[in-house]
Design a protein around this motif. Sequence first.
Motif, PDB file in Angstrom:
ATOM      1  N   ALA B 292       0.851  -1.089   0.124  1.00 44.93           N
ATOM      2  CA  ALA B 292       0.054   0.097  -0.197  1.00 44.93           C
ATOM      3  C   ALA B 292       1.000   1.328  -0.002  1.00 44.93           C
ATOM      4  O   ALA B 292       1.142   2.060   1.017  1.00 44.93           O
ATOM      5  N   LYS B 293       1.481   1.414  -1.292  1.00 52.75           N
ATOM      6  CA  LYS B 293       2.522   2.630  -1.134  1.00 52.75           C
ATOM      7  C   LYS B 293       1.914   3.428  -2.267  1.00 52.75           C
ATOM      8  O   LYS B 293       1.040   3.119  -3.105  1.00 52.75           O
ATOM      9  N   PRO B 294       2.449   4.663  -2.426  1.00 47.22           N
ATOM     10  CA  PRO B 294       1.942   5.580  -3.364  1.00 47.22           C
ATOM     11  C   PRO B 294       2.283   5.215  -4.828  1.00 47.22           C
ATOM     12  O   PRO B 294       3.379   4.359  -4.977  1.00 47.22           O
ATOM     13  N   GLY B 295       1.200   4.859  -5.776  1.00 46.83           N
ATOM     14  CA  GLY B 295       1.660   4.611  -6.866  1.00 46.83           C
ATOM     15  C   GLY B 295       0.854   3.269  -7.272  1.00 46.83           C
ATOM     16  O   GLY B 295       0.416   3.042  -8.306  1.00 46.83           O
ATOM     17  N   ALA B 296       0.546   2.603  -6.196  1.00 48.95           N
ATOM     18  CA  ALA B 296      -0.232   1.465  -6.350  1.00 48.95           C
ATOM     19  C   ALA B 296      -1.603   1.581  -6.450  1.00 48.95           C
ATOM     20  O   ALA B 296      -2.103   2.687  -6.110  1.00 48.95           O
ATOM     21  N   THR B 297      -2.443   0.996  -7.175  1.00 53.66           N
ATOM     22  CA  THR B 297      -3.929   1.324  -7.111  1.00 53.66           C
ATOM     23  C   THR B 297      -4.646   0.583  -6.253  1.00 53.66           C
ATOM     24  O   THR B 297      -4.275  -0.505  -5.603  1.00 53.66           O
ATOM     25  N   CYS B 298      -5.967   0.881  -5.760  1.00 49.93           N
ATOM     26  CA  CYS B 298      -6.650   0.115  -4.802  1.00 49.93           C
ATOM     27  C   CYS B 298      -6.947  -1.123  -5.254  1.00 49.93           C
ATOM     28  O   CYS B 298      -6.907  -2.137  -4.314  1.00 49.93           O
ATOM     29  N   GLY B 299      -7.168  -1.429  -6.763  1.00 55.30           N
ATOM     30  CA  GLY B 299      -7.591  -2.785  -6.819  1.00 55.30           C
ATOM     31  C   GLY B 299      -6.395  -3.694  -6.728  1.00 55.30           C
ATOM     32  O   GLY B 299      -6.536  -4.680  -6.412  1.00 55.30           O
ATOM     33  N   GLU B 300      -5.163  -3.353  -7.030  1.00 59.24           N
ATOM     34  CA  GLU B 300      -3.895  -3.976  -6.871  1.00 59.24           C
ATOM     35  C   GLU B 300      -3.673  -4.311  -5.430  1.00 59.24           C
ATOM     36  O   GLU B 300      -3.350  -5.742  -4.947  1.00 59.24           O
ATOM     37  N   VAL B 301      -3.901  -3.728  -4.518  1.00 57.23           N
ATOM     38  CA  VAL B 301      -3.994  -4.044  -3.293  1.00 57.23           C
ATOM     39  C   VAL B 301      -4.851  -5.044  -2.751  1.00 57.23           C
ATOM     40  O   VAL B 301      -4.555  -5.813  -2.004  1.00 57.23           O
ATOM     41  N   GLU B 302      -6.115  -4.600  -3.215  1.00 56.18           N
ATOM     42  CA  GLU B 302      -7.076  -5.855  -2.955  1.00 56.18           C
ATOM     43  C   GLU B 302      -6.810  -7.000  -3.615  1.00 56.18           C
ATOM     44  O   GLU B 302      -7.110  -8.245  -2.936  1.00 56.18           O
ATOM     45  N   ASN B 303      -6.148  -7.143  -4.764  1.00 57.13           N
ATOM     46  CA  ASN B 303      -5.810  -8.364  -5.449  1.00 57.13           C
ATOM     47  C   ASN B 303      -4.849  -9.135  -4.853  1.00 57.13           C
ATOM     48  O   ASN B 303      -4.654 -10.438  -4.572  1.00 57.13           O
ATOM     49  N   ILE B 304      -3.943  -8.391  -4.046  1.00 55.81           N
ATOM     50  CA  ILE B 304      -2.875  -9.309  -3.093  1.00 55.81           C
ATOM     51  C   ILE B 304      -3.405 -10.066  -1.953  1.00 55.81           C
ATOM     52  O   ILE B 304      -3.121 -11.237  -1.723  1.00 55.81           O
ATOM     53  N   TRP B 305      -4.454  -9.246  -1.296  1.00 58.18           N
ATOM     54  CA  TRP B 305      -5.115  -9.870  -0.181  1.00 58.18           C
ATOM     55  C   TRP B 305      -6.171 -11.208  -0.682  1.00 58.18           C
ATOM     56  O   TRP B 305      -5.807 -12.331  -0.153  1.00 58.18           O
ATOM     57  N   GLN B 306      -6.645 -10.692  -1.826  1.00 62.48           N
ATOM     58  CA  GLN B 306      -7.441 -11.982  -2.463  1.00 62.48           C
ATOM     59  C   GLN B 306      -6.648 -13.018  -2.918  1.00 62.48           C
ATOM     60  O   GLN B 306      -7.116 -14.266  -2.692  1.00 62.48           O
ATOM     61  N   ASN B 307      -5.633 -12.647  -3.386  1.00 59.80           N
ATOM     62  CA  ASN B 307      -4.631 -14.170  -3.729  1.00 59.80           C
ATOM     63  C   ASN B 307      -4.307 -14.820  -2.611  1.00 59.80           C
ATOM     64  O   ASN B 307      -4.083 -16.007  -2.902  1.00 59.80           O
ATOM     65  N   VAL B 308      -3.997 -14.076  -1.586  1.00 66.00           N
ATOM     66  CA  VAL B 308      -3.719 -14.920  -0.374  1.00 66.00           C
ATOM     67  C   VAL B 308      -4.771 -15.928  -0.048  1.00 66.00           C
ATOM     68  O   VAL B 308      -4.747 -17.205   0.413  1.00 66.00           O
ATOM     69  N   LEU B 309      -6.152 -15.382  -0.023  1.00 67.06           N
ATOM     70  CA  LEU B 309      -7.320 -16.025   0.598  1.00 67.06           C
ATOM     71  C   LEU B 309      -7.405 -17.167  -0.659  1.00 67.06           C
ATOM     72  O   LEU B 309      -7.650 -18.258  -0.248  1.00 67.06           O
ATOM     73  N   ARG B 310      -7.107 -16.790  -1.780  1.00 64.24           N
ATOM     74  CA  ARG B 310      -7.337 -17.668  -3.077  1.00 64.24           C
ATOM     75  C   ARG B 310      -6.484 -18.998  -2.691  1.00 64.24           C
ATOM     76  O   ARG B 310      -6.994 -20.095  -2.892  1.00 64.24           O
ATOM     77  N   ARG B 311      -5.349 -18.775  -2.400  1.00 69.82           N
ATOM     78  CA  ARG B 311      -4.325 -19.783  -2.298  1.00 69.82           C
ATOM     79  C   ARG B 311      -4.899 -20.729  -1.300  1.00 69.82           C
ATOM     80  O   ARG B 311      -4.158 -21.949  -1.124  1.00 69.82           O
ATOM     81  N   ASN B 312      -5.672 -20.321  -0.314  1.00 67.52           N
ATOM     82  CA  ASN B 312      -5.949 -20.953   0.802  1.00 67.52           C
ATOM     83  C   ASN B 312      -7.690 -21.514   0.458  1.00 67.52           C
ATOM     84  O   ASN B 312      -8.403 -21.825   1.644  1.00 67.52           O
ATOM     85  N   ASN B 313      -8.027 -21.496  -0.649  1.00 67.10           N
ATOM     86  CA  ASN B 313      -9.266 -21.723  -0.971  1.00 67.10           C
ATOM     87  C   ASN B 313     -10.476 -21.066  -0.091  1.00 67.10           C
ATOM     88  O   ASN B 313     -11.471 -21.587   0.179  1.00 67.10           O
ATOM     89  N   LEU B 314     -10.230 -19.582  -0.068  1.00 70.04           N
ATOM     90  CA  LEU B 314     -11.119 -18.969   0.583  1.00 70.04           C
ATOM     91  C   LEU B 314     -11.639 -17.562  -0.435  1.00 70.04           C
ATOM     92  O   LEU B 314     -10.649 -17.652  -1.397  1.00 70.04           O
ATOM     93  N   SER B 315     -12.370 -16.865  -0.047  1.00 67.80           N
ATOM     94  CA  SER B 315     -12.603 -15.580  -1.025  1.00 67.80           C
ATOM     95  C   SER B 315     -13.362 -14.728  -0.078  1.00 67.80           C
ATOM     96  O   SER B 315     -14.208 -15.424   0.884  1.00 67.80           O
ATOM     97  N   LYS B 316     -13.441 -13.352  -0.207  1.00 66.16           N
ATOM     98  CA  LYS B 316     -14.440 -12.465   0.249  1.00 66.16           C
ATOM     99  C   LYS B 316     -14.878 -11.599  -0.979  1.00 66.16           C
ATOM    100  O   LYS B 316     -14.355 -10.823  -1.589  1.00 66.16           O
ATOM    101  N   GLU B 317     -16.378 -11.766  -1.056  1.00 65.41           N
ATOM    102  CA  GLU B 317     -17.141 -11.025  -1.929  1.00 65.41           C
ATOM    103  C   GLU B 317     -17.019  -9.701  -2.023  1.00 65.41           C
ATOM    104  O   GLU B 317     -16.798  -9.065  -2.973  1.00 65.41           O
ATOM    105  N   SER B 318     -17.087  -9.183  -0.879  1.00 64.33           N
ATOM    106  CA  SER B 318     -17.361  -7.677  -0.687  1.00 64.33           C
ATOM    107  C   SER B 318     -16.077  -7.149  -0.651  1.00 64.33           C
ATOM    108  O   SER B 318     -15.021  -7.673  -0.459  1.00 64.33           O
ATOM    109  N   ARG B 319     -16.080  -5.625  -0.992  1.00 65.83           N
ATOM    110  CA  ARG B 319     -14.855  -4.913  -0.873  1.00 65.83           C
ATOM    111  C   ARG B 319     -14.069  -5.124   0.200  1.00 65.83           C
ATOM    112  O   ARG B 319     -14.673  -5.568   1.458  1.00 65.83           O
ATOM    113  N   VAL B 320     -12.754  -4.993   0.434  1.00 65.70           N
ATOM    114  CA  VAL B 320     -11.920  -5.202   1.800  1.00 65.70           C
ATOM    115  C   VAL B 320     -11.645  -4.232   2.376  1.00 65.70           C
ATOM    116  O   VAL B 320     -11.128  -4.073   3.640  1.00 65.70           O
ATOM    117  N   GLY B 321     -11.760  -2.987   1.674  1.00 64.00           N
ATOM    118  CA  GLY B 321     -11.547  -1.762   2.339  1.00 64.00           C
ATOM    119  C   GLY B 321     -12.164  -0.431   1.915  1.00 64.00           C
ATOM    120  O   GLY B 321     -12.539  -0.507   0.783  1.00 64.00           O
TER     121      GLY B 321
END
Lengths: 393, 393
Positions: B292-321
């Motif tokens: 979460a540094k200047p220059g990254a997009t909101c979507g990119e930050v969410e995708n990083i979180w979602q990828n960790v979930l996905r790797r563990n067979n989880l997901s969160k449908e709603s926005r994460v932040g």
Amino acid sequence: MSYVIPFEAGEYVARLRKVKERMEGAGIDLLLCTDPANINYLTGLDALSFYVPQVLLVHKDEDAPFWLGRLMDTSALKITTRLPAENLLPYPETMLHQQHVHPFQALCEHIQSRGWGNQTIGVEMDVDYYTARCHQTILAGLPNAKIVDNRRLVNWVRLAKSPAELRYMREAGKLTTVAMHEAIDNLLAGKKSYEVAADILRTSVMGIDGLYGDSPAAFPFVMVGENAHACHLYWTDREMPKNEMVVLELAGVRKRYHSPLARTVLLGRPSEEQRRLADVIIEGVDRALEAAKPGATCGEVENIWQNVLRRNNLSKESRVGYPVGIAYPPDWGEKTANLQDGDKTVLEAGMCFHFQSGLWLERQGIALSETFAVTESGGERLAHVPHRLYSRN
Amino acid sequence: MSYVIPFEAGEYVARLRKVKERMEGAGIDLLLCTDPANINYLTGLDALSFYVPQVLLVHKDEDAPFWLGRLMDTSALKITTRLPAENLLPYPETMLHQQHVHPFQALCEHIQSRGWGNQTIGVEMDVDYYTARCHQTILAGLPNAKIVDNRRLVNWVRLAKSPAELRYMREAGKLTTVAMHEAIDNLLAGKKSYEVAADILRTSVMGIDGLYGDSPAAFPFVMVGENAHACHLYWTDREMPKNEMVVLELAGVRKRYHSPLARTVLLGRPSEEQRRLADVIIEGVDRALEAAKPGATCGEVENIWQNVLRRNNLSKESRVGYPVGIAYPPDWGEKTANLQDGDKTVLEAGMCFHFQSGLWLERQGIALSETFAVTESGGERLAHVPHRLYSRN
């Protein structure tokens, strides 16, 4: 012990029947409620689900209302209401906070699919949470419907409380009583306004006699000196000035029913002028509450109060009272009848008002209010805090 | 000590300049703000004056905004803002809660009298407190104006916080920290949800280190067992069940700036499954905040979180932040950029988000969130409560 819905099923049935009677009188086929207090009144729903678009649909030909809201909040409906599961209409997360799409498009689709798209639909034109965009979306999505202002139809049904509701109003008054007594003691002991507010918050939730308190629709006010004149400011860590008035206003809340109360504490000895002012207010309230019986009008009750003021060369420009009951943020007024000159609403047993007998003068404010229920013997006070000016002498 | 406006005059001037730049870009001559957080941001106004119609007028050619509101609340403006007295436009008490007249008629008259009646006026179409009737009154009263949705223009300016604002965000985080630690201890000691909430309320106002807290835009949540799944329910006096999850969500507030936080307490020993779930969430937050540094997009930050979930067979449908900062009831979200798949908003230093890393599964909810500020070295956590699942073992 799981969640207990605060009223029997029959109470909600009776409320719905009254609403439908008024709908028929107003020629409304479908009523759309966005006021969370109205939704709570008709279903029991008690959750922070109103910070995103939600709406309750009451159709004249349907036994139970429908709820349309955020998918995430469907569980709150299942827990706090008796609505049939098939009457819950969740919209997807992806509709939230978007520029190109609005959740009320899902509402319009539902209305069309039920064949109600050419009927008369009563909306709450001046209710927070019914935003301009909600209305615009409905106008665009239901071009053949007749959209009318329902003029706070449900609020008017809420005005006279049932015996079961009055029980909660009296319990709320108990919470008000204990929180107000503590706040007065705290002020006299020299606490600052934020400390007084912190204790009010804790005590009005901790409650008394096994009754805990719900969250109030507005935070307590602790208004000091010049700020007592600005009657809607929040607390600070300002040093408490000597010889100034402090106005306290707070509400105990039981099952969402609010019993607000205001008292004034003088941080010193009262002058003759201040004593006299308090006496006038107390007399005005006493006279008005004696007259607050079924059959009197709101305007008549206000005039009795105003006459006492006038006899003492005082006046209060704004209304002196407003109805109270179920409330959610941002405030605890029901917004129907007012205790105000010319208001022709006829009092009925069970109506509850906050008699906001405060006077905000040039340099100071003083408020000594009561919340009362209309009874055959006059206004019944719901909190029990001695009705006087508190001071350091 | 009288009232202290929380920012230097220059800070408000800079904010107004940024708003006017965006107005020019959007072709808006006159901006009408009804969101109390936007009014606070531009003037400092801090009072419960938004439960009745009020509006801030920002005109491209005027140095200072105008405020139109209830007569009774004019004093609050004089105390909490630096607006010139002649820019305060009170409407009379008799316009309140009437069927035949609305306070925004006074607004239209003012706009006409200034010669702005044929200009482009940007309103907040989807903001609570800008009701359908407010909009209808404006359309009727300003037939020659071009009325457009300003698309939360001021909210977007609020997104990146100044150093002075970040100071309050960090102070709010301190209040969050102390209130959350106490709440966790209370739960582990066996207190019920209303008792936990009562202490949160008191402690987050009493504050710490000489910093008191303001009233939060939403009340704390203490969600138990099946109710933890319904994530917006209020507290009760229900017995606390054994081996259930309790989700806490609360916000410390300094000068209206909110730092929310969620933690989960298991009233028993965690299963392997629960431990694993907590570990996944913690890893997802760690990875996302590093990015979460200047220059990254909101979507990119969410995708990083979602990828960790996905790797563990989880997901969160709603926005994460969602972004946080100044807030008034009913909620503490700023409603602009979302940490959500596809959101292309580019992060800038000083933006603050509540990373609501909660998962609501079939039978239970678990939330371990952080509020962070975007910095060159990633997301700076504003509260300091160990980021883990709390339990009885």
